[in-house]
Design an enzyme around this catalytic site. Structure first.
Site, PDB file in Angstrom:
ATOM      1  N   LYS A 186      -0.854  -5.773   7.842  1.00 52.61           N
ATOM      2  CA  LYS A 186      -1.743  -6.055   6.702  1.00 52.61           C
ATOM      3  C   LYS A 186      -1.990  -7.559   6.600  1.00 52.61           C
ATOM      4  O   LYS A 186      -3.119  -8.005   6.379  1.00 52.61           O
ATOM      5  CB  LYS A 186      -1.135  -5.491   5.406  1.00 52.61           C
ATOM      6  CG  LYS A 186      -1.251  -3.970   5.360  1.00 52.61           C
ATOM      7  CD  LYS A 186      -0.423  -3.302   4.282  1.00 52.61           C
ATOM      8  CE  LYS A 186      -0.515  -1.784   4.487  1.00 52.61           C
ATOM      9  NZ  LYS A 186       0.295  -0.997   3.578  1.00 52.61           N
ATOM     10  N   ASP A 205      -4.796  -0.122  -3.451  1.00 54.17           N
ATOM     11  CA  ASP A 205      -4.382   1.115  -2.781  1.00 54.17           C
ATOM     12  C   ASP A 205      -5.081   2.331  -3.398  1.00 54.17           C
ATOM     13  O   ASP A 205      -5.055   3.419  -2.823  1.00 54.17           O
ATOM     14  CB  ASP A 205      -2.853   1.292  -2.912  1.00 54.17           C
ATOM     15  CG  ASP A 205      -2.132   0.985  -1.605  1.00 54.17           C
ATOM     16  OD1 ASP A 205      -2.792   1.016  -0.550  1.00 54.17           O
ATOM     17  OD2 ASP A 205      -0.914   0.726  -1.651  1.00 54.17           O
ATOM     18  N   GLN A 245       4.430  -2.094  -1.012  1.00 52.96           N
ATOM     19  CA  GLN A 245       4.613  -1.234   0.156  1.00 52.96           C
ATOM     20  C   GLN A 245       5.579  -0.089  -0.181  1.00 52.96           C
ATOM     21  O   GLN A 245       6.681  -0.319  -0.651  1.00 52.96           O
ATOM     22  CB  GLN A 245       5.153  -2.070   1.327  1.00 52.96           C
ATOM     23  CG  GLN A 245       5.262  -1.308   2.631  1.00 52.96           C
ATOM     24  CD  GLN A 245       3.909  -0.849   3.174  1.00 52.96           C
ATOM     25  OE1 GLN A 245       2.938  -1.599   3.185  1.00 52.96           O
ATOM     26  NE2 GLN A 245       3.836   0.399   3.611  1.00 52.96           N
TER      27      GLN A 245
END
Ligand code: NAP
Length: 284
Positions: free
Chosen positions: A53, A120, A97
């Site tokens: 990422k 997200d 995460q």
């Protein structure tokens, strides 16, 4: 003859577009688009995802802020960090995460991410907006699938779509996106009866199950578009999807491979969501 949907090629073309949008943003607002990534613990797979990422940010001109907390970090420590990021002017997107260590309440942490920074697309508000077919930040993996179908020029309107899997991060948002695109959608899961018959009716079949090569040729309609979200290891330890690619491919009009299909699009959609979040925030 089937056409392979090349996720790597779509992803790299999209990254060029994101890079140019991130540059426009910088010229207009005098700062970089910013993405904060929070990793709690040392899970090796999560470390790889976070690294990729950050690499994606570097490639596209997005400024990344990486925070590594130890595996024994307390709930209050993680929450405090997310609250700080929530109020930071430089941070447009926040990503925690997953999975976090078992003693951390992930739902409580995620609930501290403001809807406009939820890149997200997991929060209730973004999921609700998706259900209402209103503009929102959409979960990256299903969003990536939609972008690939769109870029391939695959018509969805009126088509029979079957999504196998109903997780909050893949199956459910995938089904909603297909419904919003005017497909007629059936969602299957582990309690579904007659899975084979239902899958065999699909013009668009999306597998998001987490079981190696579970979708076999007898479950696929001739000419179907087959999208394989799964990421599994076969008995030789080789990466494979939920679809038995070799057995299924010749029945398909289009099919995504694993690796090189849906996977490469996921981080690209995160970068795209971050630029989108930044632009929306500044417009406000
Ligand atoms: P998940 O949370 O474990 O959900 C799996 C879903 O599959 C559940 O809804 C489950 O049903 C259903 N299922 C399990 N066994 C089944 C069966 N025999 N028949 C029908 N349905 C069955 O997994 P996920 O997070 O959605 O991920 C799914 C797969 O996609 C995994 O392989 C994951 O690694 C992969 N993935 C890939 C990416 C990417 O970037 N490429 C991103 C995310 C996930 P129940 O609800 O009834 O349990």
């Amino acid at each position: 003859m089937y056409k392979l949907i090349d996720g790597r090629a779509h992803s790299s073309a999209m990254r060029e577009e994101i890079k140019s949008a991130a540059l426009d943003f910088k010229e207009k607002f005098g700062r970089n688009v910013g993405l904060a990534v929070v990793l709690v613990g040392e899970d090796p797979a999560s470390q790889v995802y976070v690294r990729n990422k950050i690499k994606g940010c570097e490639e596209t001109g997005i400024k990344s802020f990486a925070y590594y907390l130890p595996a024994d970090a307390e709930q209050s420590q993680v929450e405090e960090l997310v609250k700080q990021l929530a109020s930071s002017g430089e941070v447009d997107g926040i990503l925690v995460q997953l999975p976090v260590p078992a003693h951390i309440d992930a739902t409580a942490v995620l609930s501290l991410i403001p809807v406009e920074k939820d890149v997200d697309g997991f929060c209730e508000s973004n999921m609700g907006s998706l259900c209402m077919n209103e503009p929102c930040l959409v979960a990256c993996t299903p969003n990536g699938v939609m972008r690939m179908l769109e870029r391939e020029g695959i018509e969805l309107k009126g088509k029979r779509a079957v999504v196998v899997g109903r997780s909050n991060i893949v199956g459910k948002p995938m089904a909603m996106l297909l419904l919003n695109a005017d497909a007629t959608v059936t969602v299957c899961h582990s309690k579904t009866r007659d899975l084979k018959d239902i899958c065999s009716e699909a013009d668009i079949l999306v597998a998001a199950i987490g079981r190696a090569k579970y979708i076999t040729a007898d479950m696929v309609k001739w000419g179907a578009v087959v999208v394989d979200v799964g990421m599994n290891r076969d008995k030789n330890g080789k990466l494979c999807g939920d679809v038995d690619f070799e057995g299924v491919k010749d029945k398909c009009s289009y099919i995504t491979p694993v690796p090189g299909g849906v996977g490469p699009m996921t981080i690209t959609m995160l970068l795209s969501n971050t630029v989108q979040a930044a632009c929306r925030r500044m417009q406000k």
